[in-house]
Design a protein around this motif. Sequence first.
Motif, PDB file in Angstrom:
ATOM      1  N   THR A  34      77.932-106.153 -25.473  1.00 23.70           N
ATOM      2  CA  THR A  34      76.742-106.358 -24.664  1.00 23.70           C
ATOM      3  C   THR A  34      77.205-106.716 -23.263  1.00 23.70           C
ATOM      4  O   THR A  34      78.000-107.645 -23.096  1.00 23.70           O
ATOM      5  CB  THR A  34      75.874-107.503 -25.229  1.00 23.70           C
ATOM      6  N   THR A  35      76.749-105.971 -22.270  1.00 22.79           N
ATOM      7  CA  THR A  35      77.097-106.273 -20.885  1.00 22.79           C
ATOM      8  C   THR A  35      76.131-107.322 -20.345  1.00 22.79           C
ATOM      9  O   THR A  35      74.917-107.142 -20.409  1.00 22.79           O
ATOM     10  CB  THR A  35      77.039-105.002 -20.022  1.00 22.79           C
ATOM     11  N   HIS A  36      76.685-108.421 -19.808  1.00 21.42           N
ATOM     12  CA  HIS A  36      75.892-109.471 -19.178  1.00 21.42           C
ATOM     13  C   HIS A  36      75.854-109.304 -17.660  1.00 21.42           C
ATOM     14  O   HIS A  36      74.863-109.647 -17.025  1.00 21.42           O
ATOM     15  CB  HIS A  36      76.448-110.858 -19.497  1.00 21.42           C
ATOM     16  N   GLU A  37      76.958-108.814 -17.118  1.00 19.71           N
ATOM     17  CA  GLU A  37      77.051-108.633 -15.670  1.00 19.71           C
ATOM     18  C   GLU A  37      77.991-107.476 -15.396  1.00 19.71           C
ATOM     19  O   GLU A  37      79.053-107.373 -16.009  1.00 19.71           O
ATOM     20  CB  GLU A  37      77.580-109.914 -15.021  1.00 19.71           C
ATOM     21  N   LEU A  38      77.612-106.615 -14.471  1.00 23.33           N
ATOM     22  CA  LEU A  38      78.445-105.486 -14.060  1.00 23.33           C
ATOM     23  C   LEU A  38      78.088-105.174 -12.615  1.00 23.33           C
ATOM     24  O   LEU A  38      76.959-104.774 -12.324  1.00 23.33           O
ATOM     25  CB  LEU A  38      78.194-104.268 -14.953  1.00 23.33           C
ATOM     26  N   ARG A  39      79.056-105.406 -11.715  1.00 21.70           N
ATOM     27  CA  ARG A  39      78.784-105.166 -10.300  1.00 21.70           C
ATOM     28  C   ARG A  39      80.070-104.919  -9.537  1.00 21.70           C
ATOM     29  O   ARG A  39      81.152-105.286  -9.989  1.00 21.70           O
ATOM     30  CB  ARG A  39      78.021-106.318  -9.679  1.00 21.70           C
ATOM     31  N   VAL A  40      79.907-104.305  -8.395  1.00 19.34           N
ATOM     32  CA  VAL A  40      81.026-104.117  -7.471  1.00 19.34           C
ATOM     33  C   VAL A  40      80.987-105.274  -6.491  1.00 19.34           C
ATOM     34  O   VAL A  40      79.931-105.607  -5.948  1.00 19.34           O
ATOM     35  CB  VAL A  40      80.922-102.766  -6.731  1.00 19.34           C
ATOM     36  N   GLN A  41      82.140-105.902  -6.297  1.00 18.94           N
ATOM     37  CA  GLN A  41      82.272-107.018  -5.369  1.00 18.94           C
ATOM     38  C   GLN A  41      83.140-106.579  -4.193  1.00 18.94           C
ATOM     39  O   GLN A  41      84.169-105.938  -4.411  1.00 18.94           O
ATOM     40  CB  GLN A  41      82.951-108.210  -6.044  1.00 18.94           C
ATOM     41  N   GLY A  42      82.752-106.967  -3.011  1.00 13.80           N
ATOM     42  CA  GLY A  42      83.546-106.602  -1.847  1.00 13.80           C
ATOM     43  C   GLY A  42      83.627-105.089  -1.734  1.00 13.80           C
ATOM     44  O   GLY A  42      82.705-104.375  -2.095  1.00 13.80           O
ATOM     45  N   ASP A  43      84.772-104.603  -1.250  1.00 13.03           N
ATOM     46  CA  ASP A  43      84.895-103.158  -1.057  1.00 13.03           C
ATOM     47  C   ASP A  43      85.595-102.442  -2.194  1.00 13.03           C
ATOM     48  O   ASP A  43      85.630-101.230  -2.217  1.00 13.03           O
ATOM     49  CB  ASP A  43      85.591-102.845   0.275  1.00 13.03           C
ATOM     50  N   ASN A  44      86.158-103.193  -3.181  1.00 13.27           N
ATOM     51  CA  ASN A  44      86.895-102.442  -4.195  1.00 13.27           C
ATOM     52  C   ASN A  44      87.032-103.103  -5.563  1.00 13.27           C
ATOM     53  O   ASN A  44      87.762-102.593  -6.395  1.00 13.27           O
ATOM     54  CB  ASN A  44      88.293-102.109  -3.679  1.00 13.27           C
ATOM     55  N   GLU A  45      86.369-104.203  -5.848  1.00 10.81           N
ATOM     56  CA  GLU A  45      86.562-104.872  -7.136  1.00 10.81           C
ATOM     57  C   GLU A  45      85.322-104.733  -8.010  1.00 10.81           C
ATOM     58  O   GLU A  45      84.204-104.966  -7.562  1.00 10.81           O
ATOM     59  CB  GLU A  45      86.858-106.357  -6.927  1.00 10.81           C
TER      60      GLU A  45
END
Length: 146
Positions: free
Chosen positions: A127-138
Amino acid sequence: MVSIEIGGGHLVQAGWVNLDPVNGTGEWRRPAQDVPWPIGDGGVDAIRAAHVMEHIPAGEPRLAVMNEAHRVLRPGGVFEIRVPNCLSGTWHAWADPTHVSFWCVESFHYFDGVFAANADYGIRPWTTHELRVQGDNEILWKGSPR
Protein backbone atom coordinates in the motif's frame (compact mmCIF):
# COMPACT_ATOMS: atom_id res chain seq x y z
CA MET A 1 10.87 -3.84 17.93
CA VAL A 2 13.59 -3.17 15.39
CA SER A 3 14.09 -0.54 12.70
CA ILE A 4 16.41 -1.26 9.74
CA GLU A 5 18.52 1.16 7.72
CA ILE A 6 19.51 -0.46 4.41
CA GLY A 7 22.97 0.61 3.27
CA GLY A 8 23.38 3.24 5.96
CA GLY A 9 27.17 3.33 5.79
CA HIS A 10 28.41 5.49 8.66
CA LEU A 11 25.19 7.54 8.85
CA VAL A 12 22.94 5.21 10.84
CA GLN A 13 20.98 6.82 13.64
CA ALA A 14 20.91 5.39 17.14
CA GLY A 15 18.30 2.68 17.52
CA TRP A 16 18.50 1.53 13.88
CA VAL A 17 20.13 -1.71 12.67
CA ASN A 18 22.45 -1.16 9.70
CA LEU A 19 21.93 -3.73 6.93
CA ASP A 20 25.13 -2.94 5.04
CA PRO A 21 27.79 -5.12 3.36
CA VAL A 22 30.65 -3.00 4.77
CA ASN A 23 29.35 -1.29 7.91
CA GLY A 24 26.76 -3.78 9.14
CA THR A 25 27.45 -5.77 12.30
CA GLY A 26 27.38 -9.56 12.61
CA GLU A 27 24.66 -11.15 10.49
CA TRP A 28 23.62 -7.67 9.29
CA ARG A 29 26.89 -7.25 7.36
CA ARG A 30 25.51 -8.30 3.98
CA PRO A 31 23.98 -6.91 0.80
CA ALA A 32 20.27 -6.26 1.22
CA GLN A 33 19.45 -8.75 -1.54
CA ASP A 34 21.13 -11.53 0.49
CA VAL A 35 17.89 -12.89 1.93
CA PRO A 36 16.47 -13.99 4.28
CA TRP A 37 17.45 -11.26 6.72
CA PRO A 38 18.28 -12.38 10.26
CA ILE A 39 14.91 -11.51 11.81
CA GLY A 40 11.53 -13.19 11.98
CA ASP A 41 8.30 -12.34 10.20
CA GLY A 42 6.73 -9.09 11.34
CA GLY A 43 9.60 -8.20 13.67
CA VAL A 44 10.41 -4.76 12.20
CA ASP A 45 8.73 -1.38 12.81
CA ALA A 46 10.32 0.60 10.00
CA ILE A 47 12.81 0.26 7.14
CA ARG A 48 14.67 3.06 5.37
CA ALA A 49 16.68 2.93 2.16
CA ALA A 50 18.03 6.39 1.31
CA HIS A 51 19.83 6.39 -2.04
CA VAL A 52 20.73 2.71 -1.91
CA MET A 53 18.06 0.94 -4.00
CA GLU A 54 19.65 2.26 -7.22
CA HIS A 55 22.77 0.28 -6.22
CA ILE A 56 20.78 -2.99 -6.12
CA PRO A 57 20.40 -4.62 -9.53
CA ALA A 58 16.99 -4.50 -11.19
CA GLY A 59 15.07 -7.74 -11.56
CA GLU A 60 15.35 -10.54 -9.02
CA PRO A 61 17.67 -8.70 -6.57
CA ARG A 62 15.28 -5.72 -6.41
CA LEU A 63 12.28 -8.03 -5.95
CA ALA A 64 14.14 -9.95 -3.23
CA VAL A 65 14.67 -6.75 -1.21
CA MET A 66 11.07 -5.58 -1.62
CA ASN A 67 9.63 -9.00 -0.78
CA GLU A 68 11.94 -9.45 2.22
CA ALA A 69 10.98 -6.01 3.55
CA HIS A 70 7.34 -7.07 3.11
CA ARG A 71 8.00 -10.23 5.15
CA VAL A 72 9.78 -8.59 8.09
CA LEU A 73 7.62 -5.48 8.54
CA ARG A 74 4.91 -5.64 11.18
CA PRO A 75 1.36 -4.80 10.10
CA GLY A 76 1.34 -1.02 9.61
CA GLY A 77 5.15 -0.86 9.48
CA VAL A 78 6.56 1.52 6.86
CA PHE A 79 9.29 1.12 4.26
CA GLU A 80 10.69 4.50 3.15
CA ILE A 81 12.69 4.61 -0.07
CA ARG A 82 14.53 7.58 -1.61
CA VAL A 83 16.01 7.18 -5.09
CA PRO A 84 17.12 9.48 -7.89
CA ASN A 85 14.42 10.01 -10.51
CA CYS A 86 15.71 8.76 -13.86
CA LEU A 87 13.06 10.83 -15.68
CA SER A 88 13.84 14.14 -13.98
CA GLY A 89 15.89 15.62 -16.80
CA THR A 90 18.98 15.81 -14.59
CA TRP A 91 22.15 13.72 -14.72
CA HIS A 92 21.96 12.39 -11.13
CA ALA A 93 20.46 8.96 -11.80
CA TRP A 94 22.71 8.22 -14.77
CA ALA A 95 26.15 9.64 -13.91
CA ASP A 96 27.09 7.45 -10.94
CA PRO A 97 28.80 4.32 -12.33
CA THR A 98 27.64 2.31 -9.30
CA HIS A 99 23.95 2.78 -10.15
CA VAL A 100 22.71 -0.53 -11.53
CA SER A 101 18.96 0.08 -11.48
CA PHE A 102 16.91 3.09 -12.41
CA TRP A 103 13.68 4.32 -10.86
CA CYS A 104 10.84 6.61 -11.86
CA VAL A 105 7.60 7.32 -10.02
CA GLU A 106 5.86 4.60 -12.02
CA SER A 107 8.37 1.97 -10.79
CA PHE A 108 6.58 1.93 -7.44
CA HIS A 109 3.22 1.22 -9.06
CA TYR A 110 4.33 -2.32 -9.88
CA PHE A 111 4.52 -2.88 -6.12
CA ASP A 112 1.23 -1.21 -5.16
CA GLY A 113 -0.74 -2.79 -8.01
CA VAL A 114 -1.59 0.36 -9.98
CA PHE A 115 0.39 -1.24 -12.82
CA ALA A 116 0.50 -4.98 -13.32
CA ALA A 117 2.94 -7.07 -15.26
CA ASN A 118 1.47 -9.59 -17.70
CA ALA A 119 3.12 -12.37 -15.72
CA ASP A 120 3.46 -13.40 -12.08
CA TYR A 121 6.85 -12.16 -10.89
CA GLY A 122 6.13 -13.00 -7.26
CA ILE A 123 5.78 -9.36 -6.20
CA ARG A 124 4.16 -9.06 -2.80
CA PRO A 125 1.54 -6.28 -2.66
CA TRP A 126 2.18 -2.93 -0.97
CA THR A 127 0.00 0.00 0.00
CA THR A 128 1.50 3.34 -1.02
CA HIS A 129 1.14 6.04 1.66
CA GLU A 130 3.26 8.69 -0.02
CA LEU A 131 4.82 8.99 -3.47
CA ARG A 132 6.28 12.26 -4.71
CA VAL A 133 9.19 13.89 -6.43
CA GLN A 134 11.26 16.11 -4.14
CA GLY A 135 13.52 18.84 -5.42
CA ASP A 136 14.77 18.32 -8.95
CA ASN A 137 15.64 14.64 -8.87
CA GLU A 138 14.61 12.61 -5.79
CA ILE A 139 11.63 10.27 -5.49
CA LEU A 140 10.26 9.61 -2.01
CA TRP A 141 8.03 6.56 -1.51
CA LYS A 142 6.54 5.26 1.74
CA GLY A 143 4.61 2.04 1.78
CA SER A 144 3.34 -0.78 3.98
CA PRO A 145 2.72 -4.46 3.29
CA ARG A 146 -0.84 -5.22 2.27
